[in-house]
Write a protein that holds these residues in place. Structure first.
Motif, PDB file in Angstrom:
ATOM      1  N   PHE A  54       0.863  -1.171   0.000  1.00 12.03           N
ATOM      2  CA  PHE A  54       0.000   0.000   0.000  1.00 12.03           C
ATOM      3  C   PHE A  54       0.901   1.223   0.000  1.00 12.03           C
ATOM      4  CE2 PHE A  54      -3.006  -2.991   2.086  1.00 12.03           C
ATOM      5  CZ  PHE A  54      -4.084  -2.826   1.232  1.00 12.03           C
ATOM      6  N   ASP A  55       0.557   2.229  -0.790  1.00 17.22           N
ATOM      7  CA  ASP A  55       1.375   3.432  -0.897  1.00 17.22           C
ATOM      8  C   ASP A  55       0.500   4.652  -0.657  1.00 17.22           C
ATOM      9  OD1 ASP A  55       3.060   5.527  -1.594  1.00 17.22           O
ATOM     10  OD2 ASP A  55       3.888   4.486  -3.330  1.00 17.22           O
ATOM     11  N   SER A  56       0.781   5.393   0.397  1.00 12.34           N
ATOM     12  CA  SER A  56      -0.031   6.558   0.751  1.00 12.34           C
ATOM     13  C   SER A  56       0.181   7.729  -0.197  1.00 12.34           C
ATOM     14  CB  SER A  56       0.272   6.988   2.187  1.00 12.34           C
ATOM     15  OG  SER A  56       1.627   7.361   2.301  1.00 12.34           O
ATOM     16  N   ARG A  57       1.207   7.700  -1.017  1.00  9.69           N
ATOM     17  CA  ARG A  57       1.493   8.812  -1.926  1.00  9.69           C
ATOM     18  C   ARG A  57       0.775   8.682  -3.265  1.00  9.69           C
ATOM     19  NH1 ARG A  57       7.596   8.044  -2.193  1.00  9.69           N
ATOM     20  NH2 ARG A  57       6.820   5.946  -1.980  1.00  9.69           N
ATOM     21  N   LEU A  58       0.239   7.535  -3.588  1.00  9.27           N
ATOM     22  CA  LEU A  58      -0.292   7.319  -4.936  1.00  9.27           C
ATOM     23  C   LEU A  58      -1.460   8.219  -5.305  1.00  9.27           C
ATOM     24  CD1 LEU A  58      -0.095   3.531  -5.708  1.00  9.27           C
ATOM     25  CD2 LEU A  58       1.152   5.387  -6.729  1.00  9.27           C
ATOM     26  N   ALA A  71      -2.841   2.250  -3.944  1.00  9.91           N
ATOM     27  CA  ALA A  71      -3.127   3.436  -3.134  1.00  9.91           C
ATOM     28  C   ALA A  71      -3.700   3.020  -1.782  1.00  9.91           C
ATOM     29  CB  ALA A  71      -4.090   4.351  -3.862  1.00  9.91           C
ATOM     30  N   SER A  72      -3.243   3.682  -0.742  1.00 10.96           N
ATOM     31  CA  SER A  72      -3.662   3.305   0.611  1.00 10.96           C
ATOM     32  C   SER A  72      -5.142   3.551   0.860  1.00 10.96           C
ATOM     33  CB  SER A  72      -2.815   4.035   1.650  1.00 10.96           C
ATOM     34  OG  SER A  72      -2.964   5.425   1.511  1.00 10.96           O
ATOM     35  N   VAL A  73      -5.805   4.305  -0.005  1.00 16.22           N
ATOM     36  CA  VAL A  73      -7.248   4.500   0.123  1.00 16.22           C
ATOM     37  C   VAL A  73      -7.976   3.155   0.071  1.00 16.22           C
ATOM     38  CG1 VAL A  73      -7.685   4.887  -2.334  1.00 16.22           C
ATOM     39  CG2 VAL A  73      -9.182   5.924  -0.668  1.00 16.22           C
TER      40      VAL A  73
END
Length: 168
Positions: A70-74, A104-106
């Protein structure tokens, strides 16, 4: 007129229906009724296992991704919801390329159907680099409701944006 950035490529008649649902305050209730649950994939390790299970079920001959996380910046960069890239690393005298999938961390809090749709999309890039007919056929093979889920995900992101939730 309310701009619908996630639905910009769809016909105006469809956008008009979405605007009406927003104006009547029906969009959020419709999405909650259609997608009531959340998934249990909360960590990068669980996401890797989830992705690998789908990959092994549908793409046995494809190279496994070296990393899935998961990537919070995406969501902040070019509205990307997931990425699939190859990392080049030098090992000894050779260059090794490894696949890396970032989601995306969403999607940590999203309904499980949307997480599966994004993972299927990124896995399809292991075989097909371009968003062409073969790519979408592969997505539909792995998730038969892919196109409906993609549209509903766009509605979900629109609702998040209207609600002022982060990551939209």
């Amino acid at each position: 007129m309310l701009p619908l950035r996630y639905l910009a490529g769809y016909p105006e008649a469809l956008q008009k229906q979405v605007r009406a649902a927003i104006a009547d305050d029906r969009l959020a209730a419709m999405l909650r009724a259609r997608y009531p649950g959340t998934h249990a994939v909360r960590s990068d390790g669980a996401l890797y296992d989830y992705t690998l299970a789908l990959k092994n079920r549908f793409l046995r001959n494809a190279e496994s991704p070296a990393k899935v996380l998961f990537d919070s910046r995406l969501q902040l960069t070019a509205n990307a919801l997931g990425t699939n890239g190859k990392l080049a690393r030098v090992q000894g005298g050779k260059i090794r390329r490894k696949h890396e999938i970032r989601v995306a961390s969403v999607f940590k809090e999203a309904p499980p159907e949307f997480l599966k749709m994004i993972v299927v999309h990124e896995l399809a890039h292991l075989k097909e680099r371009e968003h062409d007919r073969a790519f979408y056929q592969l997505c539909s093979h792995m998730e038969p409701a892919y196109h409906q889920l993609e549209f509903d995900l766009r509605l979900y992101l629109t609702q998040r944006e209207l609600s002022g939730l982060p990551g939209a």
